[in-house]
Write an enzyme that holds these catalytic residues in place. Structure first.
Site, mmCIF file in Angstrom:
data_model
loop_
_atom_site.group_PDB
_atom_site.id
_atom_site.type_symbol
_atom_site.label_atom_id
_atom_site.label_comp_id
_atom_site.label_asym_id
_atom_site.label_seq_id
_atom_site.Cartn_x
_atom_site.Cartn_y
_atom_site.Cartn_z
ATOM 1 N N ASN A 173 4.849 34.529 -49.340
ATOM 2 C CA ASN A 173 4.652 33.173 -49.880
ATOM 3 C C ASN A 173 3.289 32.679 -49.425
ATOM 4 O OD1 ASN A 173 5.351 30.644 -51.101
ATOM 5 N ND2 ASN A 173 5.802 29.818 -49.066
ATOM 6 N N HIS A 199 1.213 29.001 -48.774
ATOM 7 C CA HIS A 199 1.442 27.565 -48.632
ATOM 8 C C HIS A 199 0.106 26.899 -48.299
ATOM 9 C CE1 HIS A 199 3.769 23.966 -47.925
ATOM 10 N NE2 HIS A 199 3.011 23.758 -46.859
ATOM 11 N N ASP A 237 9.031 27.707 -46.541
ATOM 12 C CA ASP A 237 7.717 27.834 -45.894
ATOM 13 C C ASP A 237 7.827 28.341 -44.463
ATOM 14 O OD1 ASP A 237 6.560 26.781 -48.245
ATOM 15 O OD2 ASP A 237 6.903 24.739 -47.533
ATOM 16 N N GLY A 253 0.587 28.119 -62.493
ATOM 17 C CA GLY A 253 0.277 29.550 -62.505
ATOM 18 C C GLY A 253 -1.135 29.883 -62.038
ATOM 19 N N SER A 254 -1.831 28.928 -61.417
ATOM 20 C CA SER A 254 -3.203 29.215 -60.954
ATOM 21 C C SER A 254 -3.217 30.315 -59.898
ATOM 22 C CB SER A 254 -3.838 27.955 -60.351
ATOM 23 O OG SER A 254 -3.848 26.938 -61.305
ATOM 24 N N GLU A 270 -7.268 29.688 -50.530
ATOM 25 C CA GLU A 270 -6.093 30.426 -51.024
ATOM 26 C C GLU A 270 -6.513 31.598 -51.913
ATOM 27 O OE1 GLU A 270 -2.534 28.272 -52.312
ATOM 28 O OE2 GLU A 270 -3.576 26.410 -51.855
#
Ligand code: GAR
Length: 205
Positions: free
Chosen positions: A109, A111, A152, A16-17, A181
């Site tokens: 998303n 990745h 992805d 959950g970071s 990210e």
């Protein structure tokens, strides 16, 4: 005119970071959004307690409890539809969700590689960074993209790069990529939301 707040569903499978990073960006005023619902695909995901600890509603929809991708996808879609959200954000979500047409283009998303390299089934977490190091690549990074019905895969929204150092381990590279990210995901969500609002005339350019 003030930018309306984007209602988000966040899908997790692990720590959950990524979800907490989005919550932090919202709290700091960098992302005009609200996490309406977190959905976890595993009952042992560490992110469940972290979500609830951060005051976020969290439902557990274990992939294991469903016979196949079809029935799981239907249940997940029903849960997301009922939440009344604007965008779905996959945040380390490792299950296949057959995305129905009405969520394609509104599902994002992130990745931890420069897609199309080092993505696809089985490419997640440390596996990605291990493969990048073994390939001899000197650059890595992260990709935020619209999700389609392949792992992805889908139109890229934003990429950020970072170097791969000669002495990197998967863990040191993961930390460097995750720093990118942290910036990329809130920024990409904000861009998508702004462009959606412009299309419906909800805010000035
Ligand atoms: C992030 O590095 C994200 O890019 C990756 O999982 C991690 C999130 O985990 N996603 C993928 O690999 C998708 N194929 P966490 O938020 O549970 O720590």
């Amino acid at each position: 005119m003030t930018l309306p707040v984007a209602k988000l569903a966040v899908l997790i499978s692990g720590s959950g970071s990524t979800m907490l990073n989005l919550a932090h960006a919202i709290d700091s005023g960098d992302l005009p959004a609200r996490i309406v619902l977190v959905i976890a695909s595993r009952s042992d995901a560490v992110g469940i307690d972290r979500a609830r600890g951060a005051g976020l509603a969290c439902e557990v929809l274990p992939r294991k409890a469903f016979a196949d991708v079809e029935t799981y996808s239907n249940a997940l879609t029903a849960c997301i539809d009922a939440a009344g959200v604007d965008l779905v954000c996959m945040a380390g979500f490792l299950c296949f969700w057959k995305i129905p047409a009405h969520w394609v283009g509104r599902t994002l998303n992130i990745h931890p590689s420069l897609l199309p390299d080092f993505g696809g089934r089985g490419m997640h977490g440390m596996h990605v960074h291990d493969a990048v190091i073994k390939s001899g690549a000197t650059q890595s990074g992260c990709t935020v993209h619209f999700a389609d019905n392949q792992y992805d895969h889908g139109p890229v929204i934003l990429q950020r790069t970072c170097p791969v150092r000669p002495d990197d381990t998967p863990a040191t590279l993961a930390a460097r990529v995750f720093a990118e990210e942290r910036i990329a995901y809130p920024a990409a969500i904000k861009n998508v939301w702004l462009s959606m609002q412009r299309q419906i005339g909800g805010c000035r350019p």
